[in-house]
Scaffold this active site. Structure first.
Site, PDB file in Angstrom:
ATOM      1  N   GLU A 102      16.463  17.139 -11.066  1.00 45.65           N
ATOM      2  CA  GLU A 102      15.331  17.353 -12.029  1.00 45.65           C
ATOM      3  C   GLU A 102      14.043  17.168 -11.297  1.00 45.65           C
ATOM      4  O   GLU A 102      13.880  15.849 -11.322  1.00 45.65           O
ATOM      5  CB  GLU A 102      15.379  16.647 -13.369  1.00 45.65           C
ATOM      6  CG  GLU A 102      16.465  16.861 -14.222  1.00 45.65           C
ATOM      7  CD  GLU A 102      16.215  16.383 -15.670  1.00 45.65           C
ATOM      8  OE1 GLU A 102      16.119  17.404 -16.480  1.00 45.65           O
ATOM      9  OE2 GLU A 102      16.001  15.145 -15.749  1.00 45.65           O
ATOM     10  N   LYS A 138      15.754  14.505 -26.438  1.00 46.36           N
ATOM     11  CA  LYS A 138      14.693  13.724 -26.360  1.00 46.36           C
ATOM     12  C   LYS A 138      14.267  13.123 -27.656  1.00 46.36           C
ATOM     13  O   LYS A 138      15.299  12.957 -28.511  1.00 46.36           O
ATOM     14  CB  LYS A 138      13.124  14.077 -25.646  1.00 46.36           C
ATOM     15  CG  LYS A 138      13.926  14.724 -24.242  1.00 46.36           C
ATOM     16  CD  LYS A 138      12.685  15.205 -23.276  1.00 46.36           C
ATOM     17  CE  LYS A 138      12.987  15.512 -22.229  1.00 46.36           C
ATOM     18  NZ  LYS A 138      12.006  15.959 -21.058  1.00 46.36           N
ATOM     19  N   HIS A 154      17.636   9.504 -16.382  1.00 50.97           N
ATOM     20  CA  HIS A 154      16.469  10.674 -16.760  1.00 50.97           C
ATOM     21  C   HIS A 154      15.124  10.317 -16.113  1.00 50.97           C
ATOM     22  O   HIS A 154      15.041   8.717 -16.160  1.00 50.97           O
ATOM     23  CB  HIS A 154      16.532  10.988 -18.078  1.00 50.97           C
ATOM     24  CG  HIS A 154      15.610  12.065 -18.359  1.00 50.97           C
ATOM     25  ND1 HIS A 154      14.343  12.189 -18.346  1.00 50.97           N
ATOM     26  CD2 HIS A 154      16.209  13.400 -18.436  1.00 50.97           C
ATOM     27  CE1 HIS A 154      14.103  13.324 -18.765  1.00 50.97           C
ATOM     28  NE2 HIS A 154      15.010  14.398 -18.821  1.00 50.97           N
ATOM     29  N   ASN A 168      18.718  18.352 -24.056  1.00 53.54           N
ATOM     30  CA  ASN A 168      18.111  17.230 -24.162  1.00 53.54           C
ATOM     31  C   ASN A 168      17.252  16.959 -25.265  1.00 53.54           C
ATOM     32  O   ASN A 168      16.029  17.623 -25.023  1.00 53.54           O
ATOM     33  CB  ASN A 168      17.726  16.296 -22.955  1.00 53.54           C
ATOM     34  CG  ASN A 168      17.264  15.145 -22.961  1.00 53.54           C
ATOM     35  OD1 ASN A 168      17.483  14.412 -24.043  1.00 53.54           O
ATOM     36  ND2 ASN A 168      16.634  14.619 -22.017  1.00 53.54           N
TER      37      ASN A 168
END
EC number: 5.3.1.1
Length: 249
Positions: A166, A14, A96, A12
């Site tokens: 996560e 981001k 997320h 990821n």
């Protein structure tokens, strides 16, 4: 890890990178050895999905970092699964913790996005995880089971879903859940799937770990029986991402 569950490593990126730096990273990834029994997916910023798909070797799939719950319309700043597919990406990251906690996305909205993305033919990396105060209050299970239920209620075909655990307290903080802490939650999540979905889904669904995964921590985490891969943040922008891809080797 059961033989039927192919090891999965997601990067990821981001809100990081520009064409030059991402081009260099892509060059490193293209030159890297990716084990045949490992699936690798990179999630660039939306503006670079097309760029990444054109430059990345076909052995590496591309994901979007988010999408909306409908096909088209007056939703300024949003993208749809159809647009993501049109750029050659085949996955999307949904739920997320930064979407949940920085942008205020609710469980309900994330569930709706999951349903629409799957209906449109994307694979979904669905993220769940508790905050530090929730872990300290002893409600980790309650939180992650509630988040998982909303996702499960919106899934018809689990073959296109990867569940990413996560712990929010371990994202970008340098704190990593110990391999034992990760295994404990993954095992409980698999148990939840067995009880609430089916034994077959519990056995076949990949549950990956995210939260300050590095080249140094990945091997021991990968050795846990219920850790089927990683969703990697900061380290996915560095050459050590190649070490993480090879964590099972």
């Amino acid at each position: 890890m059961a033989p039927s569950r192919k090891f999965f490593v997601g990067g990821n990126w981001k809100m990081n990178g520009r064409k030059q730096s991402l081009g260099e990273l892509i060059g490193t990834l293209n030159a890297a050895k990716v084990p045949a029994d490992t699936e690798v997916v990179c999630a660039p910023p939306t503006a670079y999905i097309d760029f990444a798909r054109q430059k990345l070797d076909p052995k590496i799939a591309v994901a979007a970092q988010n999408c909306y719950k409908v096909t088209n319309g007056a939703f300024t700043g949003e993208i749809s699964p159809g647009m993501i597919k049109d750029c050659g990406a085949t996955w999307v990251v949904l739920g997320h913790s930064e979407r949940r906690h920085v942008f205020g996305e609710s469980d309900e909205l994330i569930g709706q996005k999951v349903a629409h993305a799957l209906a449109e033919g994307l694979g979904v990396i669905a993220c769940i995880g508790e905050k530090l105060d929730e872990r300290e209050a002893g409600i980790t299970e309650k939180v992650v089971f509630e988040q998982t239920k909303v996702i499960a209620d919106n899934v018809k075909d689990w073959s296109k879903v990867v569940l990413a655990y996560e712990p929010v307290w371990a994202i970008g903080t340098g704190k990593t859940a110990t391999p034992q802490q990760a295994q404990e939650v993954h095992e409980k999540l698999r148990g939840w799937l067995k009880s609430n979905v089916s034994d077959a889904v519990a056995q076949s669904t990949r549950i990956i770990y995210g939260g300050s995964v590095t080249g140094a921590t990945c091997k021991e985490l990968a050795s846990q029986p219920d850790v089927d891969g990683f969703l990697v943040g900061g380290a996915s922008l560095k050459p050590e991402f190649v070490d993480i891809i090879n964590a099972k080797q």
